[in-house]
Write an enzyme that holds these catalytic residues in place. Structure first.
Site, mmCIF file in Angstrom:
data_model
loop_
_atom_site.group_PDB
_atom_site.id
_atom_site.type_symbol
_atom_site.label_atom_id
_atom_site.label_comp_id
_atom_site.label_asym_id
_atom_site.label_seq_id
_atom_site.Cartn_x
_atom_site.Cartn_y
_atom_site.Cartn_z
ATOM 1 N N ILE A 250 0.564 -0.997 0.057
ATOM 2 C CA ILE A 250 -0.153 0.055 0.114
ATOM 3 C C ILE A 250 0.925 1.338 -0.026
ATOM 4 O O ILE A 250 2.077 1.115 0.717
ATOM 5 C CB ILE A 250 -1.003 -0.104 1.194
ATOM 6 C CG1 ILE A 250 -2.172 1.093 0.964
ATOM 7 C CG2 ILE A 250 -0.137 0.169 2.484
ATOM 8 C CD1 ILE A 250 -3.124 0.892 2.209
ATOM 9 N N GLU A 272 -1.625 -9.546 -1.229
ATOM 10 C CA GLU A 272 -2.411 -9.311 0.011
ATOM 11 C C GLU A 272 -3.415 -8.276 -0.244
ATOM 12 O O GLU A 272 -4.625 -8.374 0.580
ATOM 13 C CB GLU A 272 -1.280 -9.237 1.040
ATOM 14 C CG GLU A 272 -1.110 -7.792 1.485
ATOM 15 C CD GLU A 272 0.399 -7.411 1.026
ATOM 16 O OE1 GLU A 272 0.952 -6.421 1.532
ATOM 17 O OE2 GLU A 272 0.787 -7.874 -0.102
ATOM 18 N N LYS A 397 10.542 14.885 1.994
ATOM 19 C CA LYS A 397 9.899 16.303 1.975
ATOM 20 C C LYS A 397 10.579 17.351 2.805
ATOM 21 O O LYS A 397 10.818 18.351 2.396
ATOM 22 C CB LYS A 397 8.428 16.334 2.309
ATOM 23 C CG LYS A 397 7.408 15.684 1.383
ATOM 24 C CD LYS A 397 6.126 15.664 1.798
ATOM 25 C CE LYS A 397 5.323 14.537 0.790
ATOM 26 N NZ LYS A 397 4.039 14.525 1.067
#
Length: 471
Positions: A250, A272, A397
């Site tokens: 993810i 998954e 960042k």
């Protein structure tokens, strides 16, 4: 809104093909109990049998039964209950059990931590538990965690009384087959899915209709930045072959890789989890699952998390095979597919190839998930053509290098240096497998941010007592 379930039989091929285990479930929830029906109750009544000290499984991600969790919190306070433990993967929605006055009664044992419980975990209000995702069902089957109850959200019963665990079969199947008490919240918005998630309503002790129509939790998918797009294109153009079987973790980087695969052919899915990114590839015929060894023709998955569009696509769709994560993520099963390509992200990686994915320094962030399961499965692929990939931006960042001399103090290694093959940033690909520490440092510094390379060279020499080099 999803349509009323049809009465045709559920597909059962995944259940028939599950890898055998010496650890037997207490019950088989796909087979009806003759003469037994669930008690249809309100949300408040559904949790009335949960008592002090109980271990309770909670269905996760999109399927998180938030109304039941609210009722359980109220029940614990009203009846002065204590020592209740919630066992779960990533949950979504509100967390009322972490509030003042409830937190000393109910405590999470988080086996993968989402954004809504990170503060609780890092402030000591909830517990964090590291476990390979494919082994989590064994915690229930072996009795390491003896479940007194399971809180689940299911699709509407069909004409024969069958429901589905919907968007999250993962560890939920092992939970419902081993819990003493099953409390189910029926929801017409829960898609009826195929595979191991079949459960007959006769196995429910309590059935709640009160929250029917509750909106499933959805993933907020933001736009990809330039770094992520570059990484995705590098992976798609150089590391994903036609006919490959894909697993993606993810995150924005795996999403970016999917976005760049529209021109590929005969890709397969055995993973998954997936999100909306697969829909475009299905529409373009880039995904056909034609070359897979495990359930050819079908997308194999353990849970999904995305938009209403994705959930509606899943509904009553036998193209998607939902499986118990104990076999879906088992490296011995994964390796059987062709050209297994596992794409996972990371927080940081040190110059020897140690991968940190579940923490930022001492702060817990997520969990092991399926990263190691699939990185290993790809690495030992039966055809020798697997590609285990760790992908991350070269710099944060805040301007900090994600390729570091040593991992931050307190950070945990999820994927070891022995597991790692390919590391990808927006500056290219480092191939680490088979290389010594000096060569690994050289490969990683090549794909580090240009502003960090000189300092990384110096740090590598200080650590290894030799300059990094390719030979």
């Amino acid at each position: 809104m999803l349509s009323r379930l049809s009465s045709r039989a559920f597909g059962t091929t995944a259940a028939a093909n599950r890898t055998s285990s010496i650890y037997q479930d207490k019950r088989e929830v796909a087979f009806p109990i003759q003469g037994k029906s669930p008690k249809v109750v309100s949300l408040a009544e559904a949790v009335r049998d949960i008592k002090t000290g109980d271990n309770v499984f909670v269905h996760g991600i999109a399927a998180t039964p938030t109304p039941l969790l609210q009722s359980l919190s109220e029940h614990a306070v009203a009846n002065n209950l204590k020592g209740i433990k919630l066992h779960h993967l990533h949950l979504e929605g509100a967390t009322p059990w972490t509030a003042e006055g409830v937190r000393d009664r109910i405590r999470s044992n988080s086996l993968f931590t989402g954004h809504n419980l990170r503060a609780a975990v890092n402030n000591g209000i909830a517990d964090f538990n590291s476990c390979f995702l494919y082994e989590v069902p064994l915690l229930f089957r072996k009795g390491a965690i003896k479940l007194n109850a399971a809180l689940i959200q299911v699709s509407t019963p069909d004409s024969k009384g069958y429901c589905s665990l919907g968007t999250s079969v993962d560890t939920a199947r092992a939970a419902v087959t081993n819990a003493d008490l099953i409390i189910a919240m029926v929801n017409k918005n829960m898609p009826r899915t195929f595979g191991d998630g079949i459960i007959h309503e006769s196995h429910f002790d309590y059935l709640v209709n009160e929250a029917d129509g509750f909106e499933l939790h959805q993933r907020n998918i933001g736009p990809q930045n330039d770094q992520e797009k570059k990484i995705g294109k590098i992976i798609a153009d150089n590391l994903v072959d036609n006919g490959a079987t894909l697993q993606m973790g993810i995150g924005a980087v795996p999403d970016a890789a999917l976005s760049a695969l529209g021109g590929h052919k005969d890709l397969g899915i055995h993973t998954e989890m997936f999100s909306d990114g697969v829909l475009d590839l299905i529409e373009k015929n880039a995904i056909t699952n034609a070359k897979k060894a495990i359930h050819p023709g079908k997308l194999v998955v353990s849970f999904v998390y995305g938009s209403t569009k994705l959930y509606n696509y899943l509904h009553d769709n036998p193209l998607i095979e939902f499986g118990d994560v104990n076999w879906v993520n088992d490296p011995a099963v994964v390796r059987r597919n062709p050209k297994v390509t596992a794409i996972n992200s990371a927080v940081e990686i040190d110059l020897t190839g140690q991968v940190v994915s579940d923490s930022v320094g001492k702060r817990f962030l997520s969990g092991f998930g399926g990263q190691v399961d699939f990185i290993r499965g790809a690495g030992i692929g039966d055809d020798g053509l697997g590609k285990p990939i760790i992908a991350l931006p070269s710099i944060s960042k805040k301007g900090q290098s994600k390729i570091v001399p040593t991992i931050n103090e307190g950070a945990g290694v999820v994927t070891t240096r022995a597991h790692v093959h390919y590391v990808v940033t927006e500056y290219g690909i480092a191939q680490l497998w088979g290389k010594n520490m000096r060569q690994r440092a050289y490969e990683l510094i090549k794909i580090a941010h240009p502003s960090q390379r000189e300092s990384l060279d110096k740090a590598a020499f200080d650590r290894l007592k030799v300059m990094p080099s390719a030979d």
